[in-house]
Design an enzyme around this catalytic site. Structure first.
Site, PDB file in Angstrom:
ATOM      1  CD  GLU A 156      -2.715  -1.371   2.442  1.00  0.00           C
ATOM      2  OE1 GLU A 156      -2.806  -0.413   3.224  1.00  0.00           O
ATOM      3  OE2 GLU A 156      -3.295  -2.455   2.632  1.00  0.00           O
ATOM      4  CD  GLU A 261      -4.712  -7.759   1.952  1.00  0.00           C
ATOM      5  OE1 GLU A 261      -5.531  -6.980   2.439  1.00  0.00           O
ATOM      6  OE2 GLU A 261      -3.475  -7.576   2.047  1.00  0.00           O
TER       7      GLU A 261
HETATM    8  O1  G3I Z   1      -3.875  -8.047  19.019  1.00  0.00           O
HETATM    9  C1  G3I Z   1      -4.542  -6.892  19.571  1.00  0.00           C
HETATM   10  C2  G3I Z   1      -5.220  -7.285  20.890  1.00  0.00           C
HETATM   11  O2  G3I Z   1      -4.227  -7.646  21.829  1.00  0.00           O
HETATM   12  C3  G3I Z   1      -6.045  -6.079  21.391  1.00  0.00           C
HETATM   13  O3  G3I Z   1      -6.744  -6.457  22.555  1.00  0.00           O
HETATM   14  C4  G3I Z   1      -7.034  -5.676  20.297  1.00  0.00           C
HETATM   15  C5  G3I Z   1      -7.912  -4.503  20.711  1.00  0.00           C
HETATM   16  O4  G3I Z   1      -7.169  -3.320  20.603  1.00  0.00           O
HETATM   17  O5  G3I Z   1      -6.308  -5.279  19.116  1.00  0.00           O
HETATM   18  C6  G3I Z   1      -5.582  -6.418  18.605  1.00  0.00           C
HETATM   19  O6  G3I Z   1      -4.900  -6.007  17.430  1.00  0.00           O
HETATM   20  C7  G3I Z   1      -5.766  -5.770  16.323  1.00  0.00           C
HETATM   21  C8  G3I Z   1      -5.348  -6.742  15.197  1.00  0.00           C
HETATM   22  O7  G3I Z   1      -6.118  -6.473  14.007  1.00  0.00           O
HETATM   23  C9  G3I Z   1      -5.566  -8.206  15.595  1.00  0.00           C
HETATM   24  O8  G3I Z   1      -6.918  -8.418  15.827  1.00  0.00           O
HETATM   25  C10 G3I Z   1      -5.527  -4.340  15.853  1.00  0.00           C
HETATM   26  O9  G3I Z   1      -6.042  -3.469  16.847  1.00  0.00           O
HETATM   27  C11 G3I Z   1      -6.292  -4.121  14.539  1.00  0.00           C
HETATM   28  O10 G3I Z   1      -5.966  -2.829  14.024  1.00  0.00           O
HETATM   29  C12 G3I Z   1      -5.843  -5.159  13.517  1.00  0.00           C
HETATM   30  O11 G3I Z   1      -6.612  -4.949  12.349  1.00  0.00           O
HETATM   31  C13 G3I Z   1      -6.052  -5.587  11.188  1.00  0.00           C
HETATM   32  C14 G3I Z   1      -5.727  -4.497  10.154  1.00  0.00           C
HETATM   33  O12 G3I Z   1      -5.227  -5.108   8.961  1.00  0.00           O
HETATM   34  C15 G3I Z   1      -4.662  -3.559  10.658  1.00  0.00           C
HETATM   35  O13 G3I Z   1      -3.469  -4.277  10.837  1.00  0.00           O
HETATM   36  C16 G3I Z   1      -7.101  -6.514  10.608  1.00  0.00           C
HETATM   37  O14 G3I Z   1      -7.333  -7.598  11.513  1.00  0.00           O
HETATM   38  C17 G3I Z   1      -6.598  -7.069   9.271  1.00  0.00           C
HETATM   39  O15 G3I Z   1      -7.621  -7.833   8.632  1.00  0.00           O
HETATM   40  C18 G3I Z   1      -6.223  -5.924   8.347  1.00  0.00           C
HETATM   41  O16 G3I Z   1      -5.695  -6.468   7.176  1.00  0.00           O
HETATM   42  C19 G3I Z   1      -5.206  -5.491   6.231  1.00  0.00           C
HETATM   43  C20 G3I Z   1      -4.000  -6.100   5.535  1.00  0.00           C
HETATM   44  O17 G3I Z   1      -3.023  -6.444   6.500  1.00  0.00           O
HETATM   45  C21 G3I Z   1      -3.450  -5.115   4.502  1.00  0.00           C
HETATM   46  N1  G3I Z   1      -4.504  -4.753   3.548  1.00  0.00           N
HETATM   47  C22 G3I Z   1      -5.694  -4.197   4.166  1.00  0.00           C
HETATM   48  C23 G3I Z   1      -6.264  -5.202   5.159  1.00  0.00           C
HETATM   49  C24 G3I Z   1      -7.540  -4.685   5.744  1.00  0.00           C
HETATM   50  O18 G3I Z   1      -7.278  -3.515   6.470  1.00  0.00           O
END
Ligand code: G3I
Length: 372
Positions: A156, A261
């Protein structure tokens, strides 16, 4: 004996009964043309979600870690890595016959926070960031050398208008951070495939920017095997025609393509929402969450038609496609239940909240098999 059982017995006698176990699977069919993948979370690889794990074993032959290999999770401090869940993901993949994909080495979102600042909290110099990026990429890729088939090296890096996203990598190193990242990854594992990955790549301006990047990387002697079209689609976007134009444009630039994805957001969008920009979020309102009890018949028809529209394009271009990965396994754990609005009930994937295959799976399979 009720009517359903009677009918089933008759069909057994006639030999026409097909049970869930006998239906063709995605990996048995589409898997003849390309890798069929799913993003897996830490619950799946740690045995806390066996329902989803069983679906992956049955229908998929490739996995990618949804989150645990991202910078902030795997490399929380400059001299400390957290390998636990990434190791478990690779091990789970190997134990369950899955080709493992690495996601992602250089991304502005969820980066290793310490990467860009010095002890005084000031931006580091170009030389320091290059050195830190080198060690991050080298340490991560080396650890899984020969066990991860390919890496999303840069994720990205462009805005929707085709300009460079002004990330810390871009601002501190400059545009050659791309070729440095690809070269570092290749040095660490010369046999690994290397990819550029992004969303909204049906967008002509973004498409052209990525084609320019591919050509420049190749001119600089970098290995780049494919462009990852994330394919975070909506119930009414993008146009399949533009999607196909992008596939063809990337192939013309000299690389293969993969849908990395894939999901279809079935919920209404706030006014200026687009793409998959994780930084976006909006206030909850029931008007944005209309299907708490399930999709209506009309919405389900749209869901199926959207999947078939895009998989028709994929089928037509299958010789240039390395992999199609769904961004999750069942609707229950999709990121789209909480993004860009927290607490919604979405239906973006091919398996439902009861771990059941949706009817569109067999329609996709039928389409592929009829075109063999
Ligand atoms: O692991 C922590 C947990 O310890 C905590 O309690 C919880 C609440 O704050 O957060 C957890 O982390 C979250 C993580 O997902 C695991 O669930 C993050 O806050 C959250 O921001 C993260 O979201 C991910 C997002 O990328 C940002 O990294 C989504 O699951 C994931 O599906 C999404 O995937 C991205 C690809 O990597 C790149 N392309 C876009 C796609 C969608 O955004």
């Amino acid at each position: 004996m009720n009517k359903k059982i009677a009918l089933f017995c008759v069909s057994l006698l006639l030999g026409t009964a097909t049970t869930q176990a006998q239906k063709p699977t995605l990996k048995e069919t589409l898997g003849k043309d390309f890798l069929v993948g799913a993003a897996v979370n830490v619950d799946i690889v740690n045995g806390r979600d066996e329902g989803s794990a069983d679906i992956v074993r049955k229908h998929f032959n490739s996995i990618v870690a949804e989150n645990c290999m991202k910078g902030e999770e795997i490399h929380p401090e400059e001299h400390r890595y957290n390998w636990t869940d990434a190791d478990k993901t690779v091990q789970w993949g190997e134990e369950n016959g899955q080709v493992v994909i690495g996601h992602c080495l250089v991304w502005h979102s969820q980066p290793p926070k310490w990467m860009f600042t010095d002890k005084q909290g000031k931006p580091v110099t170009r030389a320091v960031l290059i050195d830190r990026m080198y060690h991050h990429i080298t340490d991560v890729v080396t650890r899984y050398k020969g066990r991860i088939k390919g890496w999303d090296v840069v994720n990205e890096a462009f805005n929707d208008d085709g300009t460079y996203r002004k990330t810390p990598y871009y601002k501190i190193i400059g545009e050659d951070y791309f070729e440095l990242a690809f070269k570092f990854a290749h040095e660490a594992d010369p046999d690994a495939e290397l990819y550029y990955n992004d969303y909204s790549l049906s967008n002509p301006a973004k498409r052209d920017a990525v084609c320019r990047l591919v050509r420049r990387l190749k001119e600089k002697g970098c290995r780049i095997d494919a462009v990852g079209m994330q394919s975070h689609h909506g119930y009414d976007y993008p146009s399949p025609e533009e999607y196909e134009k992008s596939i063809k444009a990337f192939v013309a630039a000299g690389v293969k393509v993969q849908m990395t994805e894939f999901d279809i957001n079935m919920l209404p969008r706030p006014e200026n929402f687009h793409g998959a920009e994780v930084g976006q979020n909006f206030q909850y309102d029931t008007k944005y969450n209309p299907y708490t009890k399930g999709l209506t018949k009309k919405a389900n028809k749209i869901f199926e038609q959207q999947y078939l529209n895009f998989f028709k394009v994929i089928e037509r271009n299958k010789k240039d496609i390395l992999r199609v990965t769904l961004w999750g396994v069942t609707d229950a754990t999709s990121w789209l239940n909480d993004w860009p609005i927290h607490g919604r009930t979405n239906y973006p994937l091919l398996f439902d909240r009861d771990y059941k295959e949706k009817p569109v799976v067999q329609k996709i399979i039928k389409m592929f098999e009829e075109n063999r």
